[in-house]
Write an enzyme that holds these catalytic residues in place. Structure first.
Site: not given
Length: 255
Positions: A97, A231
């Site tokens: 990320s 995610h």
């Protein structure tokens, strides 16, 4: 967790003095070095994991968190150049990320300087540079900001429900979101090392199409792997991720 000598930035969960390659892992927004501790003992013996601890969290809680990508990448690059742990080892970078963008920025700086040139860059759960856009999430009020953290996952619900813990944790997380939200990557920049990208098939923040754009951020080879998950697919897919790193981080055996 043992710490790299004289370095507030680097954590060394499983020291391997005889390792030939260092895997430097950079966590997501709001993350910390401990996120990667389970990986350290799963890697092949030739690989040693170092995990980055950003300012403003855990044992660096009293330090002011950084709020600009350039400042973070500059400081971490300088720390890499100072650490004696790398020596003559090969270096590969892994970032998830926000950490993916930080890792790319660090790789660019290392390739332009005199330090170790990364042999490979792994990016995870992050769209490529052309799909990264400004966002003002970091400006939200406490309730709205906390709701956004719940939506994305990755932060303990128990911690978010505790007002005292929120007071401790949110400044660093908000600072990370400011880094991401104000970051404008150089779309003409390229690393020369290969990039391997990973994402979850149900990740709303980093779809396979947008993650594939990392191909434009290197002049070397590129590959994309899509795994089941959202995610934070890294948690349930940890063994598969470590296997992928172990398969490609080491130099190919001579023929």
């Amino acid at each position: 967790m043992p710490t790299a000598p004289a370095s507030p930035w680097l954590r060394r969960p499983a020291p391997r003095p005889a390792a030939t390659t260092t895997v430097l892992c950079l966590p997501h927004a709001g993350g910390n070095a401990g996120f990667f501790t389970p990986w350290a003992r799963l890697l092949p013996p030739e690989l040693e994991l170092l995990a980055v601890q950003y300012p403003g969290r855990q044992d660096r809680l009293l330090e002011e968190p950084l709020v600009e990508m350039a400042a973070l990448a500059d400081a971490l690059t300088a720390e890499i150049l100072r650490t004696p742990l790398l020596g003559e080892r090969r270096l590969v970078l892994f970032g998830h990320s926000m950490g993916a963008s930080v890792a790319w920025e660090v790789a660019l700086r290392l390739e332009r300087g005199r330090g170790p040139r990364p042999r490979r860059l792994y990016v995870s759960g992050r769209p490529g540079p052309r799909h990264q856009h400004p966002a003002d999430t970091y400006r939200l009020g406490e309730r709205e900001f906390t709701d956004e953290l719940r939506r994305l996952g990755g932060t303990s619900e128990e911690l978010l429900d505790d007002p005292e813990m929120r007071e401790l944790l949110l400044p660093a997380i908000r600072a990370d979101y400011q880094i991401v939200g104000t970051y404008a990557p150089d779309l003409d920049a390229r690393v020369s090392c290969p990039i391997e990208a990973f994402t979850g098939d149900a990740d709303p923040e980093a779809t396979p199409d947008t993650v594939a754009d990392w191909a434009s951020a290197t002049s070397g080879d590129f590959s994309l792997t899509v795994l089941p998950g959202d995610h934070f697919f890294l948690w349930p897919q940890g063994e598969r991720m470590v296997a992928a790193l172990g398969a490609s981080a080491l130099p190919a055996p001579p023929r």
